[in-house]
Write an enzyme that holds these catalytic residues in place. Sequence first.
Site, PDB file in Angstrom:
ATOM      1  N   ALA A  12       0.501  -1.073   0.003  1.00 60.34           N
ATOM      2  CA  ALA A  12      -0.235  -0.164   0.129  1.00 60.34           C
ATOM      3  C   ALA A  12       0.706   1.219   0.060  1.00 60.34           C
ATOM      4  CB  ALA A  12      -0.765  -0.335   0.747  1.00 60.34           C
ATOM      5  N   GLN A  15       4.152   2.150  -5.276  1.00 57.54           N
ATOM      6  CA  GLN A  15       3.566   3.718  -6.118  1.00 57.54           C
ATOM      7  C   GLN A  15       1.732   3.056  -7.147  1.00 57.54           C
ATOM      8  OE1 GLN A  15       5.178   4.414 -10.195  1.00 57.54           O
ATOM      9  NE2 GLN A  15       6.088   2.307 -10.692  1.00 57.54           N
ATOM     10  N   GLY A 130       0.362  -8.579  -7.933  1.00 59.91           N
ATOM     11  CA  GLY A 130       1.821  -9.072  -7.851  1.00 59.91           C
ATOM     12  C   GLY A 130       1.879  -9.720  -8.157  1.00 59.91           C
ATOM     13  N   ASP A 159      -3.354  -5.755 -20.201  1.00 59.55           N
ATOM     14  CA  ASP A 159      -2.905  -5.896 -20.998  1.00 59.55           C
ATOM     15  C   ASP A 159      -4.327  -5.693 -22.059  1.00 59.55           C
ATOM     16  OD1 ASP A 159      -0.530  -7.036 -20.396  1.00 59.55           O
ATOM     17  OD2 ASP A 159      -2.004  -8.070 -19.017  1.00 59.55           O
ATOM     18  N   ARG A 162      -4.730  -2.374 -22.970  1.00 59.35           N
ATOM     19  CA  ARG A 162      -3.684  -1.946 -23.546  1.00 59.35           C
ATOM     20  C   ARG A 162      -3.965  -2.291 -25.273  1.00 59.35           C
ATOM     21  NH1 ARG A 162       0.827  -4.167 -19.634  1.00 59.35           N
ATOM     22  NH2 ARG A 162       1.521  -2.050 -19.024  1.00 59.35           N
ATOM     23  N   HIS A 187       0.209 -13.403 -17.919  1.00 61.90           N
ATOM     24  CA  HIS A 187       0.863 -12.465 -18.085  1.00 61.90           C
ATOM     25  C   HIS A 187       2.391 -12.092 -17.837  1.00 61.90           C
ATOM     26  CE1 HIS A 187       0.697  -7.524 -16.924  1.00 61.90           C
ATOM     27  NE2 HIS A 187       1.209  -7.817 -15.925  1.00 61.90           N
TER      28      HIS A 187
END
Length: 334
Positions: A12, A15, A130, A159, A162, A187
Amino acid sequence: MGEPVRVLVTGAAGQIAYSLLYSIAKGDVFGKDQPLILVLLDITPMMTVLEGVVMELQDCALPLLREVIPTDKEEVAFKDLDIAILVGSMPRREGMERKDLLKANVKIFKSQGAALDKYAKKTVKVVVVGNPANTNCLIASKSAPSIPKENFSCLTRLDHNRAKSQIALKLGVTANDVKNVIIWGNHSSTQYPDVNHAKVNVKGKEVGVYEAIKDDSWLKGDFILTVQQRGAAVIKARKLSSAMSAAKAICDHVRDIWFGTPAGEFVSMGVISDGNSYGVPEDLLYSFPVVIKDKTWKFVEGLPINDFSREKMDLTAKELTEEKETAVEFLSSA
């Protein structure tokens, strides 16, 4: 105003969370009349930074935010959760092998999975961000046997977004005019962005993406590479990884879990592969096209898969199988 929803964000003080927390707290995810309790977990050395984040959330004077709980303790962080957004992970450092990265993350996600199992509601929805997100998510799920596997998902929405935006840019339309792109698999740079089933609204008429773009070599070449390598391109330019776009994708992902997907549209999510009809091995956390209703996702069935797609889908499944085998080895000794 009902009962507050209890939302955990890990990592937390980092960024991505810095871009994410404000969007959640102001009602972009759970709606403008849903009160929230935000639980913020990070490692002990980050607690001072986290205090600054808490001050800023307070200073936003947001009407929906009932309470902010900063902590470095899992028993506090995971208690009675409705949603867990697991952003924190061990980042890959220079010269680090993917294997070393997996080993460090297995430890983190085994521990967090066990904490979910022990302290969270059994209905908790868990979203892993993560990296390596798919395998971290699988480890968390395996470490929380009393929570349904279907409650765990990992983020491939970035993704997906994107891919949508690359098509929109190419055609000079908005990203909202593009729907039903698919991210298959991991990913990672083996993921397969697939637009064979995607539609685009051009001048009020809905057409297939291949038909609209009329450039098969771009769609099978540069388009795929751009989406696969976008994360690396952002790091190269910014010297930091994608945070704003990742936070937006997390919001999209969680909002769809909460409220469901729009009629006629599907989205990409890393979910457990059990029972899929696309020949992806069982017991992998693999990104599929899904529709969501009543907080429950279902595979989009019956999409024809051509040979080009099949090869790409198998390649990313192979990488995930290898990652899983390495991770499960570490799991027994973690």
